[in-house]
Design a protein around this motif. Structure first.
Motif, PDB file in Angstrom:
ATOM      1  N   GLU A 256       0.839  -1.201   0.000  1.00  0.00           N
ATOM      2  CA  GLU A 256       0.000   0.000   0.000  1.00  0.00           C
ATOM      3  C   GLU A 256       0.868   1.243   0.000  1.00  0.00           C
ATOM      4  O   GLU A 256       1.884   1.291   0.687  1.00  0.00           O
ATOM      5  CB  GLU A 256      -0.845   0.044   1.280  1.00  0.00           C
ATOM      6  CG  GLU A 256      -2.062  -0.820   1.251  1.00  0.00           C
ATOM      7  CD  GLU A 256      -2.864  -0.693   2.546  1.00  0.00           C
ATOM      8  OE1 GLU A 256      -4.055  -0.981   2.516  1.00  0.00           O
ATOM      9  OE2 GLU A 256      -2.289  -0.330   3.592  1.00  0.00           O
ATOM     10  N   CYS A 257       0.425   2.253  -0.736  1.00  0.00           N
ATOM     11  CA  CYS A 257       1.108   3.547  -0.659  1.00  0.00           C
ATOM     12  C   CYS A 257       0.340   4.398   0.345  1.00  0.00           C
ATOM     13  O   CYS A 257      -0.624   3.960   0.941  1.00  0.00           O
ATOM     14  CB  CYS A 257       1.139   4.213  -2.029  1.00  0.00           C
ATOM     15  SG  CYS A 257      -0.493   4.637  -2.643  1.00  0.00           S
ATOM     16  N   ILE A 258       0.780   5.629   0.483  1.00  0.00           N
ATOM     17  CA  ILE A 258       0.184   6.515   1.475  1.00  0.00           C
ATOM     18  C   ILE A 258      -1.294   6.769   1.164  1.00  0.00           C
ATOM     19  O   ILE A 258      -2.094   7.037   2.050  1.00  0.00           O
ATOM     20  CB  ILE A 258       1.027   7.819   1.574  1.00  0.00           C
ATOM     21  CG1 ILE A 258       0.971   8.366   2.976  1.00  0.00           C
ATOM     22  CG2 ILE A 258       0.664   8.826   0.515  1.00  0.00           C
ATOM     23  CD1 ILE A 258       1.743   7.582   3.993  1.00  0.00           C
ATOM     24  N   MET A 263      -2.984  -2.419  -3.325  1.00  0.00           N
ATOM     25  CA  MET A 263      -1.565  -2.711  -3.111  1.00  0.00           C
ATOM     26  C   MET A 263      -0.801  -2.725  -4.428  1.00  0.00           C
ATOM     27  O   MET A 263      -1.062  -3.546  -5.309  1.00  0.00           O
ATOM     28  CB  MET A 263      -1.422  -4.037  -2.376  1.00  0.00           C
ATOM     29  CG  MET A 263      -1.949  -3.941  -0.939  1.00  0.00           C
ATOM     30  SD  MET A 263      -1.645  -5.413   0.020  1.00  0.00           S
ATOM     31  CE  MET A 263      -2.997  -6.431  -0.536  1.00  0.00           C
ATOM     32  N   HIS A 264       0.151  -1.799  -4.565  1.00  0.00           N
ATOM     33  CA  HIS A 264       0.964  -1.711  -5.772  1.00  0.00           C
ATOM     34  C   HIS A 264       1.801  -2.984  -5.938  1.00  0.00           C
ATOM     35  O   HIS A 264       2.432  -3.444  -4.994  1.00  0.00           O
ATOM     36  CB  HIS A 264       1.925  -0.518  -5.680  1.00  0.00           C
ATOM     37  CG  HIS A 264       1.246   0.799  -5.862  1.00  0.00           C
ATOM     38  ND1 HIS A 264       0.954   1.308  -7.106  1.00  0.00           N
ATOM     39  CD2 HIS A 264       0.785   1.709  -4.970  1.00  0.00           C
ATOM     40  CE1 HIS A 264       0.352   2.487  -6.968  1.00  0.00           C
ATOM     41  NE2 HIS A 264       0.237   2.747  -5.683  1.00  0.00           N
ATOM     42  N   ILE A 265       1.834  -3.491  -7.150  1.00  0.00           N
ATOM     43  CA  ILE A 265       2.684  -4.646  -7.423  1.00  0.00           C
ATOM     44  C   ILE A 265       4.121  -4.140  -7.589  1.00  0.00           C
ATOM     45  O   ILE A 265       4.359  -3.193  -8.337  1.00  0.00           O
ATOM     46  CB  ILE A 265       2.195  -5.376  -8.690  1.00  0.00           C
ATOM     47  CG1 ILE A 265       0.805  -5.973  -8.403  1.00  0.00           C
ATOM     48  CG2 ILE A 265       3.183  -6.464  -9.111  1.00  0.00           C
ATOM     49  CD1 ILE A 265       0.087  -6.477  -9.620  1.00  0.00           C
ATOM     50  N   PRO A 316      -5.215   4.644 -12.579  1.00  0.00           N
ATOM     51  CA  PRO A 316      -4.053   5.361 -12.031  1.00  0.00           C
ATOM     52  C   PRO A 316      -4.219   5.654 -10.538  1.00  0.00           C
ATOM     53  O   PRO A 316      -5.325   5.864 -10.065  1.00  0.00           O
ATOM     54  CB  PRO A 316      -4.046   6.671 -12.827  1.00  0.00           C
ATOM     55  CG  PRO A 316      -4.990   6.494 -13.954  1.00  0.00           C
ATOM     56  CD  PRO A 316      -5.934   5.408 -13.593  1.00  0.00           C
ATOM     57  N   CYS A 317      -3.096   5.631  -9.828  1.00  0.00           N
ATOM     58  CA  CYS A 317      -3.110   5.958  -8.394  1.00  0.00           C
ATOM     59  C   CYS A 317      -2.561   7.371  -8.234  1.00  0.00           C
ATOM     60  O   CYS A 317      -1.542   7.710  -8.827  1.00  0.00           O
ATOM     61  CB  CYS A 317      -2.250   4.970  -7.625  1.00  0.00           C
ATOM     62  SG  CYS A 317      -2.261   5.268  -5.843  1.00  0.00           S
ATOM     63  N   PRO A 318      -3.222   8.190  -7.433  1.00  0.00           N
ATOM     64  CA  PRO A 318      -2.767   9.579  -7.276  1.00  0.00           C
ATOM     65  C   PRO A 318      -1.363   9.710  -6.684  1.00  0.00           C
ATOM     66  O   PRO A 318      -0.786  10.797  -6.724  1.00  0.00           O
ATOM     67  CB  PRO A 318      -3.811  10.207  -6.337  1.00  0.00           C
ATOM     68  CG  PRO A 318      -4.680   9.123  -5.859  1.00  0.00           C
ATOM     69  CD  PRO A 318      -4.458   7.902  -6.686  1.00  0.00           C
ATOM     70  N   CYS A 319      -0.794   8.634  -6.155  1.00  0.00           N
ATOM     71  CA  CYS A 319       0.557   8.738  -5.586  1.00  0.00           C
ATOM     72  C   CYS A 319       1.607   8.865  -6.682  1.00  0.00           C
ATOM     73  O   CYS A 319       2.760   9.195  -6.399  1.00  0.00           O
ATOM     74  CB  CYS A 319       0.867   7.523  -4.723  1.00  0.00           C
ATOM     75  SG  CYS A 319       1.243   6.042  -5.667  1.00  0.00           S
ATOM     76  N   GLY A 320       1.234   8.564  -7.934  1.00  0.00           N
ATOM     77  CA  GLY A 320       2.182   8.697  -9.038  1.00  0.00           C
ATOM     78  C   GLY A 320       2.823   7.385  -9.450  1.00  0.00           C
ATOM     79  O   GLY A 320       3.456   7.301 -10.504  1.00  0.00           O
TER      80      GLY A 320
END
Ligand SMILES: [Zn+2]
Length: 431
Positions: A256-258, A263-265, A316-320
């Protein structure tokens, strides 16, 4: 190393060039890594060579991630069987045994090799995304005995970021509280339930968790993390907690990011979601088994079936970070039932129930009529609904949202669903 504001725990990347790769570049990157490991493993891992030979494939037949589906999935049970015949690693290792530093033992038993220069990125990426930064003092409360997680993976990953590790392992809760306090520990690694034990012990010792302790970030794994427990712990300690997922064999498969957005692979893995019966990959949004391929030359597991169920998303995830994400782990394959071509799992039944506090008990019955599957949620309500038709519609909408299948909500009298009844009862008969 890039200059980073040490107090900023919410932005930045451990490996920016990998984590923010544009989609097409990621596809090419993974295809190239895949060709490399397939060639390497065919040459150096007896078990992998046997596997390809058994289906008359050569390394040149595997050029892209799409070609992976030609390779049969290796299940945990296959691994145990082959390791029994050919100990310790069943021929899956990709280096001579003399080059291995440790042999770890996981339940099964399954043996895992530990290499000298651990460089698997996933868990470290997860810790960084959770807010761990160089110079943090981290307590590692995972078990250091037998299994590879604490020593091989967590310890080395903390080192990759530049954190200072306190290798406490599990248990000795009171002593752990004192260590947290005296050494001003600001990062926690362990299971959510152990962090809860620490909180309870510290409160019992009369400590103020926010004032007397300095925990800011937590990296948890190896257990389900209910949102209610996460927010309770975050609130108590004034810290951020993020979870990661993986196995002892293939290591980190998601973090997981912030933004807490699935969960990002990790960039050094290929994760497929497949139909557990056919092994065919399913598209994003469909629940299936998590199947992983690593680029680890010491233990090159290619198409390893984890037995866990999840759903993939590519939004897309806003964390980039641009990697696809596992939405969450839904449970185990062997508890799932296939309905109308899709798998449903007891965890999804719970999810529907959670959305409607009026529900006392619920059981799903799967039947077949006119060659078609039918799914009925039998529901006992806490009290009679003032507008049963409306509630029925709402629950049926939740069923559709959660399972992606149309199901009927049917209210039944209290006592209809017997104690200990299966959560999903498959009443279909096949002649
Ligand atoms: Zn993200």
């Amino acid at each position: 190393m890039p200059k980073q504001d040490p107090t900023d725990r919410t932005s930045g990347y451990l490996k920016k060039n990998l984590e923010t790769m544009p989609h097409q570049k990621r596809v090419e990157y993974l295809n190239q890594k895949l060709r490399g490991i397939v060639q390497y493993a065919y040459k150096n891992s007896v078990a992998f060579r046997n596997k390809l030979d058994s289906v008359s494939l050569k390394p040149k037949d595997i050029q892209t991630v799409q070609d992976l589906e030609k390779i049969p999935i290796t299940k945990k049970a296959d691994l145990i069987e082959l390791q029994k015949k050919n100990p310790p690693f069943g021929g899956f290792e990709g280096v001579p045994i003399t080059e291995i530093r440790r042999i770890f033992i996981s339940p099964g038993p399954i043996y895992e090799p530990g290499e000298n220069d651990y460089n698997d990125l996933g868990w470290a990426q997860g810790m960084y995304a959770a807010g761990f930064r160089a110079g943090d003092i981290a307590i590692n409360t995972f078990s250091y005995h037998m299994v590879p997680f604490a020593l091989q993976m967590v310890d080395n990953s903390l080192h990759m970021i530049g954190c200072i590790t306190i290798p406490t392992g599990v248990g000795n809760t009171e002593q752990q509280v004192n260590i947290l306090k005296n050494l001003k520990v600001n990062a926690f690694c362990g299971t959510p339930s152990f962090l809860l034990s620490i909180a309870e012990k510290a409160e019992e010792m009369g400590l103020d968790l926010r004032k007397d302790l300095c925990l800011r970030v937590g990296f948890v794994a190896a257990e389900m993390l209910p949102e209610s427990l996460r927010s309770k712990l975050e609130e108590k300690f004034g810290m951020t907690i993020r979870q990661s997922y993986g196995t002892a064999d293939v290591r980190c498969l998601g973090y997981e990011c912030i933004r807490k957005n699935g969960m990002h692979i990790p960039d050094d893995k290929i994760v497929e979601i497949v139909d557990p019966e056919t092994g065919k990959p399913l598209g994003p949004g469909r629940m299936g088994e998590v199947v992983a391929t690593t680029f680890n030359k010491v233990y090159p597991l290619i198409r390893f079936g984890t037995g866990d169920l999840s759903i993939l998303t590519e939004t897309p995830c806003p964390c980039g970070r641009t990697s696809p994400r596992l939405i969450k782990i839904m449970g185990r394959v062997d508890q799932a039932t296939k309905v109308k071509g899709l798998f449903i799992h007891p965890g999804q039944v719970d999810e529907v129930v959670l959305k409607h506090p009026q529900i006392e008990k619920c059981q799903v019955v799967v039947t077949r009529r006119a060659e078609k599957d039918e799914m009925t949620f039998r529901i006992e309500l806490k009290e009679e609904a003032p507008q049963p038709e409306k509630l029925k519609e709402e629950i049926e909408k939740s069923i559709r949202d959660v399972t992606k299948i149309r199901g009927e909500a049917r209210f039944v009298p209290k006592g209809t669903i017997r104690e200990g009844a299966k959560k999903i009862e498959d009443q279909r008969t096949w002649e």
